[in-house]
Design an enzyme around this catalytic site. Structure first.
Site, PDB file in Angstrom:
ATOM      1  N   LEU A 102     -45.959   4.106 -53.241  1.00  0.00           N
ATOM      2  CA  LEU A 102     -45.427   3.515 -54.391  1.00  0.00           C
ATOM      3  C   LEU A 102     -45.293   1.863 -54.724  1.00  0.00           C
ATOM      4  N   SER A 103     -45.552   1.449 -53.652  1.00  0.00           N
ATOM      5  CA  SER A 103     -45.082  -0.388 -53.527  1.00  0.00           C
ATOM      6  C   SER A 103     -45.814  -1.051 -54.615  1.00  0.00           C
ATOM      7  N   ASN A 104     -47.042  -0.559 -55.230  1.00  0.00           N
ATOM      8  CA  ASN A 104     -47.492  -1.116 -56.483  1.00  0.00           C
ATOM      9  C   ASN A 104     -47.911  -0.263 -57.344  1.00  0.00           C
ATOM     10  N   ASP A 143     -45.402   5.536 -46.016  1.00  0.00           N
ATOM     11  CA  ASP A 143     -46.437   4.457 -45.313  1.00  0.00           C
ATOM     12  C   ASP A 143     -47.585   4.860 -44.588  1.00  0.00           C
ATOM     13  N   SER A 189     -63.913  -5.631 -49.370  1.00  0.00           N
ATOM     14  CA  SER A 189     -63.994  -6.414 -50.469  1.00  0.00           C
ATOM     15  C   SER A 189     -65.027  -7.656 -50.202  1.00  0.00           C
ATOM     16  N   TYR A 194     -55.699 -12.439 -47.349  1.00  0.00           N
ATOM     17  CA  TYR A 194     -56.343 -11.315 -47.725  1.00  0.00           C
ATOM     18  C   TYR A 194     -57.596 -10.966 -47.362  1.00  0.00           C
ATOM     19  N   LYS A 217     -59.142  -7.995 -44.484  1.00  0.00           N
ATOM     20  CA  LYS A 217     -60.175  -6.949 -44.848  1.00  0.00           C
ATOM     21  C   LYS A 217     -61.094  -7.217 -43.491  1.00  0.00           C
ATOM     22  N   ASN A 238     -56.263 -11.519 -62.137  1.00  0.00           N
ATOM     23  CA  ASN A 238     -57.803 -11.223 -62.361  1.00  0.00           C
ATOM     24  C   ASN A 238     -58.119 -11.374 -63.957  1.00  0.00           C
ATOM     25  N   ARG A 268     -69.687 -13.386 -62.336  1.00  0.00           N
ATOM     26  CA  ARG A 268     -69.236 -12.157 -61.299  1.00  0.00           C
ATOM     27  C   ARG A 268     -69.916 -10.878 -61.718  1.00  0.00           C
ATOM     28  N   ASP A 302     -62.304 -20.812 -55.949  1.00  0.00           N
ATOM     29  CA  ASP A 302     -63.295 -19.900 -56.812  1.00  0.00           C
ATOM     30  C   ASP A 302     -64.555 -20.392 -56.427  1.00  0.00           C
TER      31      ASP A 302
HETATM   32  P1  NAD Z   1     -53.171  -1.188 -56.134  1.00  0.00           P
HETATM   33  O1  NAD Z   1     -52.449  -2.030 -55.749  1.00  0.00           O
HETATM   34  O2  NAD Z   1     -53.578  -0.529 -57.593  1.00  0.00           O
HETATM   35  O3  NAD Z   1     -53.584   0.378 -55.157  1.00  0.00           O
HETATM   36  C1  NAD Z   1     -53.236  -0.043 -53.962  1.00  0.00           C
HETATM   37  C2  NAD Z   1     -51.958   1.225 -53.644  1.00  0.00           C
HETATM   38  O4  NAD Z   1     -51.665   1.220 -52.162  1.00  0.00           O
HETATM   39  C3  NAD Z   1     -50.745   1.205 -54.448  1.00  0.00           C
HETATM   40  O5  NAD Z   1     -50.612   2.633 -55.086  1.00  0.00           O
HETATM   41  C4  NAD Z   1     -49.778   1.106 -53.548  1.00  0.00           C
HETATM   42  O6  NAD Z   1     -48.623   1.626 -53.798  1.00  0.00           O
HETATM   43  C5  NAD Z   1     -50.495   1.687 -52.314  1.00  0.00           C
HETATM   44  N1  NAD Z   1     -49.903   1.007 -51.103  1.00  0.00           N
HETATM   45  C6  NAD Z   1     -49.796  -0.188 -50.697  1.00  0.00           C
HETATM   46  N2  NAD Z   1     -49.406  -0.375 -49.264  1.00  0.00           N
HETATM   47  C7  NAD Z   1     -49.290   0.738 -48.654  1.00  0.00           C
HETATM   48  C8  NAD Z   1     -48.973   1.355 -47.657  1.00  0.00           C
HETATM   49  N3  NAD Z   1     -48.505   0.585 -46.476  1.00  0.00           N
HETATM   50  N4  NAD Z   1     -48.589   2.646 -47.466  1.00  0.00           N
HETATM   51  C9  NAD Z   1     -49.074   3.323 -48.562  1.00  0.00           C
HETATM   52  N5  NAD Z   1     -49.442   3.030 -49.750  1.00  0.00           N
HETATM   53  C10 NAD Z   1     -49.559   1.629 -49.886  1.00  0.00           C
HETATM   54  O7  NAD Z   1     -54.825  -1.856 -55.618  1.00  0.00           O
HETATM   55  P2  NAD Z   1     -56.455  -1.377 -56.332  1.00  0.00           P
HETATM   56  O8  NAD Z   1     -57.021  -2.364 -56.897  1.00  0.00           O
HETATM   57  O9  NAD Z   1     -56.593  -0.068 -56.549  1.00  0.00           O
HETATM   58  O10 NAD Z   1     -57.132  -1.650 -54.769  1.00  0.00           O
HETATM   59  C11 NAD Z   1     -57.312  -0.477 -53.983  1.00  0.00           C
HETATM   60  C12 NAD Z   1     -57.855  -1.302 -52.407  1.00  0.00           C
HETATM   61  O11 NAD Z   1     -59.210  -1.858 -52.883  1.00  0.00           O
HETATM   62  C13 NAD Z   1     -56.941  -2.291 -51.761  1.00  0.00           C
HETATM   63  O12 NAD Z   1     -57.217  -2.093 -50.518  1.00  0.00           O
HETATM   64  C14 NAD Z   1     -57.854  -3.333 -52.215  1.00  0.00           C
HETATM   65  O13 NAD Z   1     -57.613  -4.516 -51.194  1.00  0.00           O
HETATM   66  C15 NAD Z   1     -58.947  -3.118 -52.361  1.00  0.00           C
HETATM   67  N6  NAD Z   1     -59.722  -4.023 -53.184  1.00  0.00           N
HETATM   68  C16 NAD Z   1     -59.659  -4.127 -54.523  1.00  0.00           C
HETATM   69  C17 NAD Z   1     -60.516  -5.093 -55.542  1.00  0.00           C
HETATM   70  C18 NAD Z   1     -59.980  -5.019 -56.802  1.00  0.00           C
HETATM   71  O14 NAD Z   1     -60.339  -6.046 -57.293  1.00  0.00           O
HETATM   72  N7  NAD Z   1     -59.178  -4.181 -57.407  1.00  0.00           N
HETATM   73  C19 NAD Z   1     -61.396  -5.758 -54.787  1.00  0.00           C
HETATM   74  C20 NAD Z   1     -61.710  -5.388 -53.808  1.00  0.00           C
HETATM   75  C21 NAD Z   1     -61.019  -4.592 -52.650  1.00  0.00           C
HETATM   76  C1  UD1 Z   2     -60.812 -12.425 -56.926  1.00  0.00           C
HETATM   77  C2  UD1 Z   2     -60.222 -12.834 -55.772  1.00  0.00           C
HETATM   78  C3  UD1 Z   2     -61.126 -11.991 -54.704  1.00  0.00           C
HETATM   79  C4  UD1 Z   2     -60.802 -10.361 -54.986  1.00  0.00           C
HETATM   80  C5  UD1 Z   2     -61.363 -10.164 -56.470  1.00  0.00           C
HETATM   81  C6  UD1 Z   2     -61.142  -8.901 -56.846  1.00  0.00           C
HETATM   82  C7  UD1 Z   2     -59.571 -15.072 -55.833  1.00  0.00           C
HETATM   83  C8  UD1 Z   2     -59.863 -16.617 -55.481  1.00  0.00           C
HETATM   84  N1  UD1 Z   2     -60.423 -14.162 -55.423  1.00  0.00           N
HETATM   85  O1  UD1 Z   2     -61.945 -12.773 -57.263  1.00  0.00           O
HETATM   86  O2  UD1 Z   2     -60.588 -12.373 -53.305  1.00  0.00           O
HETATM   87  O3  UD1 Z   2     -61.791  -9.840 -54.187  1.00  0.00           O
HETATM   88  O4  UD1 Z   2     -60.630 -10.949 -57.299  1.00  0.00           O
HETATM   89  O5  UD1 Z   2     -59.857  -8.392 -56.997  1.00  0.00           O
HETATM   90  O6  UD1 Z   2     -58.577 -14.717 -56.298  1.00  0.00           O
HETATM   91  N2  UD1 Z   2     -60.835 -16.481 -64.632  1.00  0.00           N
HETATM   92  C9  UD1 Z   2     -60.481 -17.216 -65.530  1.00  0.00           C
HETATM   93  N3  UD1 Z   2     -59.190 -16.876 -66.009  1.00  0.00           N
HETATM   94  C10 UD1 Z   2     -58.394 -16.115 -65.478  1.00  0.00           C
HETATM   95  C11 UD1 Z   2     -58.954 -15.098 -64.273  1.00  0.00           C
HETATM   96  C12 UD1 Z   2     -60.028 -15.314 -63.871  1.00  0.00           C
HETATM   97  O7  UD1 Z   2     -61.288 -17.915 -66.007  1.00  0.00           O
HETATM   98  O8  UD1 Z   2     -57.177 -15.886 -65.901  1.00  0.00           O
HETATM   99  C13 UD1 Z   2     -62.632 -16.237 -64.133  1.00  0.00           C
HETATM  100  C14 UD1 Z   2     -62.532 -16.806 -62.597  1.00  0.00           C
HETATM  101  O9  UD1 Z   2     -62.640 -18.293 -62.376  1.00  0.00           O
HETATM  102  C15 UD1 Z   2     -63.879 -16.141 -61.986  1.00  0.00           C
HETATM  103  C16 UD1 Z   2     -63.797 -14.864 -63.146  1.00  0.00           C
HETATM  104  O10 UD1 Z   2     -62.944 -15.178 -63.968  1.00  0.00           O
HETATM  105  O11 UD1 Z   2     -64.784 -16.839 -62.424  1.00  0.00           O
HETATM  106  C17 UD1 Z   2     -63.206 -13.594 -62.242  1.00  0.00           C
HETATM  107  O12 UD1 Z   2     -62.095 -13.866 -61.721  1.00  0.00           O
HETATM  108  P1  UD1 Z   2     -61.098 -12.782 -60.954  1.00  0.00           P
HETATM  109  O13 UD1 Z   2     -61.107 -11.378 -61.972  1.00  0.00           O
HETATM  110  O14 UD1 Z   2     -59.972 -13.348 -60.486  1.00  0.00           O
HETATM  111  O15 UD1 Z   2     -62.217 -12.144 -59.759  1.00  0.00           O
HETATM  112  P2  UD1 Z   2     -62.716 -13.149 -58.552  1.00  0.00           P
HETATM  113  O16 UD1 Z   2     -62.279 -14.569 -58.642  1.00  0.00           O
HETATM  114  O17 UD1 Z   2     -64.183 -12.778 -58.350  1.00  0.00           O
END
Ligand code: NAD
Ligand code: UD1
Length: 340
Positions: A33-35, A58, A124, A148, A152, A198, A230, A294
């Site tokens: 539940l850290s996030n 954990d 990712s 980050y 991965k 994001n 994207r 970016d």
């Molecule tokens: P999120 O933060 O919403 O979910 C991650 C969950 O993991 C959270 O509920 C957090 O409490 C839990 N957590 C973190 N560290 C932990 C630990 N040590 N033990 C147990 N629980 C732990 O993130 P998300 O967007 O759901 O992403 C999930 C996974 O997908 C992550 O590994 C992230 O890196 C990967 N990912 C996400 C995106 C994206 O855009 N959301 C893109 C590419 C990869």
């Molecule tokens: C970001 C991360 C990437 C991660 C992905 C999914 C960076 C540099 N990269 O990618 O490692 O895997 O999220 O979690 O952070 N944008 C705006 N205004 C904003 C936010 C974003 O214009 O306030 C634009 C960005 O410049 C980009 C697009 O929207 O062109 C998407 O951005 P974002 O959602 O952050 O994803 P990524 O950059 O693809």
């Protein structure tokens, strides 16, 4: 299957839980539940019609994870737990190596000790760095520019080594492009803590009036309208990709990697327009400087996932926007953020 889902209370994990349970799998969540917030467990149950088993803990805690695996006779692990903020990882790299890499190490030790044969890992597209060609396929060179992304890449490498040493093990690394949207019920979705990094969560907060204006990072990219492009994928499509990966592992061992995306890119301005149309709210924006790190354009080659996993994203941009808005609207009318 009996699936240990790490990070199952998070944004992607909660959707994966719903999809797995709806397909008849037993789901046991370990999340510290850290996030995320505990009430997500109840929301998953509201949608799936039954409560997933939940342990707060954990994933790096080998004794806890071994106990969970034994107690629930776990035969597959889907590992999503980890930290994901790119900016924070640049400031605090050790925090990312500790939680993402060491956390995974503990999980893998527990899996090995209990002989769990299958693992799906959330990787990712960030590991590809600046695309050298498009669409980006799984053989694209890898180049990370932040801790980050490196965490991965390290984990993918660890998984390759382990899989080479234990041929009966099946591992799928899923390389997500840009997950957005929410479950159609509006009960689960993405609620970032603090200022969103994001695009989509920021757009949603501007539309709801929580933030004044969206900064569009760069208007001079070599893209059709000058803004970044994207591959946005609906989180439910992404979640179904995990189900497909589990099915794949029921008849395949060894190490495998698949992109999860739609294969098509949208620009920031296209996203804003689509969101305005679906939400009925305007999204004031201003073009500002490019964000460091970016890339101009990134979208996935999705052929390997179509062939190997028999999976394809099907949901349209409209659905990504409307579901994200529905989730936000339910949050606002509920009067609180589940991340409080
Ligand atoms: P999120 O933060 O919403 O979910 C991650 C969950 O993991 C959270 O509920 C957090 O409490 C839990 N957590 C973190 N560290 C932990 C630990 N040590 N033990 C147990 N629980 C732990 O993130 P998300 O967007 O759901 O992403 C999930 C996974 O997908 C992550 O590994 C992230 O890196 C990967 N990912 C996400 C995106 C994206 O855009 N959301 C893109 C590419 C990869
Ligand atoms: C970001 C991360 C990437 C991660 C992905 C999914 C960076 C540099 N990269 O990618 O490692 O895997 O999220 O979690 O952070 N944008 C705006 N205004 C904003 C936010 C974003 O214009 O306030 C634009 C960005 O410049 C980009 C697009 O929207 O062109 C998407 O951005 P974002 O959602 O952050 O994803 P990524 O950059 O693809």
């Amino acid at each position: 299957m009996k699936v240990l889902l790490t990070g199952g209370c998070g944004y992607i994990g909660s959707h994966v839980a719903v999809v797995l349970m709806s397909a008849g799998h037993e789901v046991v969540i370990v999340d510290d539940l850290s996030n995320s917030h505990r009430d997500v467990v109840g929301r998953i149950a509201d949608i799936a019609g039954q409560l997933p088993v939940f342990y707060q803990g954990d994933v790096g805690d080998v004794a806890l994870v071994r106990d969970v695996i034994r107690r629930h006779q776990i035969d597959s692990v889907i590992h999503l737990a980890g930290f994901k903020s790119v900016g924070e990882s640049v400031q605090l790299p050790l925090k990312y190596y500790q939680n993402n890499v060491c956390g995974t190490l503990g999980l893998l030790q527990a899996m090995e000790a209990e002989s769990v044969p299958r693992l799906v890992f959330s990787s990712s597209a960030t590991i590809y760095g600046d695309p050298q060609y498009l669409p980006v396929d799984e053989a694209h060179p890898q180049r990370v520019i932040n801790a980050y992304g490196r965490s991965k890449l390290h984990i993918e490498g660890m998984l390759q080594d382990i899989s080479a040493s234990r041929p009966s093990l099946g591992v799928v690394c899923l390389r997500y492009f840009n997950p957005v949207g929410a479950h159609g019920s509006g009960l689960i979705g993405e609620y970032p803590r603090g200022t969103p990094n994001n695009l989509m969560p920021y757009v949603v907060q501007v539309a709801s009036g929580e933030r004044e204006v969206l900064n569009v990072f760069g208007g001079d990219y070599p893209t059709p309208d000058g803004t970044g492009v994207r591959d946005y994928i609906h989180v439910m499509d992404l979640a179904e990709g995990h189900l497909a990966a589990l099915n794949f592992l029921s008849s395949n061992s060894g190490w495998h990697a698949f992109n999860l995306g739609t294969g098509r890119g949208f620009s920031v301005l296209e996203m804003i327009r689509a969101f305005e149309k679906e939400s009925g709210h305007t999204v004031p924006y201003r073009i500002t400087a490019r964000r460091e790190g970016d890339v101009a354009c990134s979208y996935a080659d999705v052929q390997a996932a179509a062939r190997g996993l028999n999976w394809k994203a099907t949901r349209a941009l409209e659905d990504m926007c409307s579901s994200a808005w529905r989730f936000q609207s339910r949050l606002s009318t509920g009067g609180r953020s589940p991340a409080d």
